[in-house]
Design a protein around this motif. Structure first.
Motif, mmCIF file in Angstrom:
data_model
loop_
_atom_site.group_PDB
_atom_site.id
_atom_site.type_symbol
_atom_site.label_atom_id
_atom_site.label_comp_id
_atom_site.label_asym_id
_atom_site.label_seq_id
_atom_site.Cartn_x
_atom_site.Cartn_y
_atom_site.Cartn_z
ATOM 1 N N PRO A 182 -5.652 -4.498 -10.457
ATOM 2 C CA PRO A 182 -5.787 -3.111 -9.996
ATOM 3 C C PRO A 182 -4.449 -2.414 -9.717
ATOM 4 O O PRO A 182 -4.428 -1.202 -9.522
ATOM 5 C CB PRO A 182 -6.592 -3.253 -8.697
ATOM 6 N N PHE A 183 -3.374 -3.172 -9.738
ATOM 7 C CA PHE A 183 -2.060 -2.597 -9.434
ATOM 8 C C PHE A 183 -1.101 -2.738 -10.619
ATOM 9 O O PHE A 183 -1.114 -3.751 -11.307
ATOM 10 C CB PHE A 183 -1.432 -3.304 -8.223
ATOM 11 N N CYS A 203 -1.554 2.029 -7.694
ATOM 12 C CA CYS A 203 -2.944 1.576 -7.700
ATOM 13 C C CYS A 203 -3.653 2.179 -8.906
ATOM 14 O O CYS A 203 -4.305 3.225 -8.805
ATOM 15 C CB CYS A 203 -3.653 1.959 -6.416
ATOM 16 N N ASP A 206 -7.495 2.936 -8.793
ATOM 17 C CA ASP A 206 -7.908 4.220 -8.226
ATOM 18 C C ASP A 206 -7.598 5.364 -9.189
ATOM 19 O O ASP A 206 -8.377 6.320 -9.301
ATOM 20 C CB ASP A 206 -7.199 4.466 -6.885
ATOM 21 N N SER A 240 -11.786 -6.015 -5.085
ATOM 22 C CA SER A 240 -11.501 -4.679 -4.584
ATOM 23 C C SER A 240 -11.066 -4.725 -3.121
ATOM 24 O O SER A 240 -10.583 -3.734 -2.594
ATOM 25 C CB SER A 240 -12.729 -3.781 -4.748
ATOM 26 N N LEU A 243 -7.656 -3.606 -2.476
ATOM 27 C CA LEU A 243 -7.378 -2.165 -2.469
ATOM 28 C C LEU A 243 -7.417 -1.584 -1.064
ATOM 29 O O LEU A 243 -6.851 -0.524 -0.810
ATOM 30 C CB LEU A 243 -8.404 -1.419 -3.343
ATOM 31 N N ARG A 245 -6.164 -1.365 2.494
ATOM 32 C CA ARG A 245 -4.890 -1.727 3.122
ATOM 33 C C ARG A 245 -5.143 -2.648 4.304
ATOM 34 O O ARG A 245 -6.003 -2.376 5.137
ATOM 35 C CB ARG A 245 -4.182 -0.443 3.554
ATOM 36 N N ARG B 167 -5.494 2.670 1.938
ATOM 37 C CA ARG B 167 -5.601 1.999 0.646
ATOM 38 C C ARG B 167 -4.226 1.548 0.173
ATOM 39 O O ARG B 167 -3.239 2.229 0.372
ATOM 40 C CB ARG B 167 -6.263 2.915 -0.386
ATOM 41 N N GLU B 168 -4.198 0.386 -0.458
ATOM 42 C CA GLU B 168 -2.945 -0.160 -0.953
ATOM 43 C C GLU B 168 -2.485 0.585 -2.205
ATOM 44 O O GLU B 168 -3.291 1.104 -2.966
ATOM 45 C CB GLU B 168 -3.120 -1.646 -1.300
ATOM 46 N N GLY B 169 -1.193 0.575 -2.415
ATOM 47 C CA GLY B 169 -0.637 1.146 -3.643
ATOM 48 C C GLY B 169 -0.533 2.652 -3.567
ATOM 49 O O GLY B 169 -1.075 3.297 -2.663
#
Lengths: 253, 253
Positions: A182-183, A203, A206, A240, A243, A245, B167-169
């Motif tokens: 996802p990153f 990300c 997203d 997920s 994702l 944090r 959220r990460e990223g």
């Protein structure tokens, strides 16, 4: 157009109302055949969680809910149906904020969003749709079905529409993923000037969800989109949860 | 593929290093000609702010900066070059948070982001790139140039990469806009069940910026992307300030 880096987004149209027990993988394959856009290797399929939740029976009739004392009191306090409040609480593990009409919680999955992702739109009146219980597993099942039936290796993202602090309006984000990292992590790489890109972790899950939303349009019944031509990094056993944090890393809790 | 709702994203490649005084509108038109993808009516052009800032001379040589006492102290406290701290403060109107290596501020434009959008990547060593002073005006100028030179009516989004809470990223968002309504507002509309979509305002400007980032890739020198086939609502005199959540509406301040 001879551009190797072109990305295309192709909406799946004509997918009818989904009910419990239907197989979203089958439905997507069927739709892709009908509109003559066969699924290809390395496609990213973005699917709104709503059809996944409906297929999985994650729909509750509000009439069946008996609100707790707390839900009754919260409902009165913020001006929200106590039955809805009860359902939202049942999907949450932490309350972040309550203001009039709105409860922001951390869901059992770890996502921070309005009303624990519980939603009354695009569902029969009196019903309320929850998030899938295990959205990564849902994504993986759809991915497996597509591989089994068409031989194609794809990535799958299950999306929802979330508000966010600091910025107006909502955007679609990924709540379930399968088959891709996802990153996009640029840390340790250097730009053309030799500068270490130390802060750059994008990300892309997203971003893919947000991109797909542009094809969806809430009134048009486009519950799934193919994103084709995006070169993602393949990955198995992704979650997920990565994702959301981590509390220790979140400056804004 | 006969799908009227297909969206395409076409990266502009081969755009060389930008220096002060260059005209981004001209450069984009030139690039579109070279790669034989002429700009069309209703294209959305997403342009990373970095080339806009460079063309506008929004680049500072850190050697020229004398940090204030406060900047020196903050720099020592959080482990960051006091000259950088000084530049970040000069671009800010409110401090949101400081932790090791990172300052989150509200910029003079009203955006909440890390380091006031000030960035050392993809710029000559020792230099630092600021956000454009008036990104909506920058977007409008590019739009006007394209209309004047090609006769085509487009929308322009200037983007940057922002982190976000919860959220990460990071994801790309819109920091300057021209020619389109940044929101798709479904309030007052009804879904197929007659449910009033009262909470649905989608920030399509941010979604377009995020979508374009998928074509950009920080190491590939793709500073601009055409998004073609997305049906946006045209609007004049729009402002990216509308994308920054008003303090009174922000539950997370």
């Amino acid at each position: 157009m001879a551009n190797s880096k072109l990305i295309e987004m192709i909406p799946f149209q004509g997918i009818a109302e989904i009910s419990k027990g239907q197989d979203i993988g089958e439905i997507i394959i069927e739709s892709s055949r009908k509109q003559r856009t066969p699924i290809r290797d390395n496609d990213v399929l973005v699917i709104t969680h709503k059809i996944v939740s409906k297929a999985e029976g994650q729909v509750i009739n509000l009439a069946s809910i008996t609100p707790s004392t707390f839900a009754l009191r919260v409902g009165r306090h913020i001006g929200k149906d106590p039955k809805q409040v009860e359902v939202i609480l049942s999907q949450s593990r932490r309350l972040v904020k309550m203001v009039k009409g709105l409860i922001i919680t951390e869901t059992s999955h770890g996502f921070v969003c309005a009303n624990a992702g519980v939603d009354q739109s695009n569902v029969k009146k009196g019903n309320i749709v929850l998030l899938p219980q295990r959205p990564d597993k849902s994504a993986q099942q759809i991915r497996n079905k597509i591989r089994a039936k068409t031989g194609k290796h794809v990535a799958v993202i299950i999306s929802d529409t979330f508000g966010r602090p600091w910025r107006e309006g909502q955007v679609d984000v990924a709540i379930g993923i399968a088959g891709l990292d996802p990153f996009a992590d640029y840390r340790g790489m250097r730009d053309q000037y030799g500068y270490d890109l130390k802060a750059s972790v994008i990300c892309i899950a997203d971003e893919l969800a947000s991109a797909a939303e542009l094809c969806m349009n809430k009134l048009d019944r486009v519950p799934a989109v193919i994103i084709r031509g995006y070169k993602f990094k393949k990955a198995e056993n992704v979650s997920s949860r990565s994702l959301a944090r981590k509390p220790a890393r979140d400056l804004f809790r």
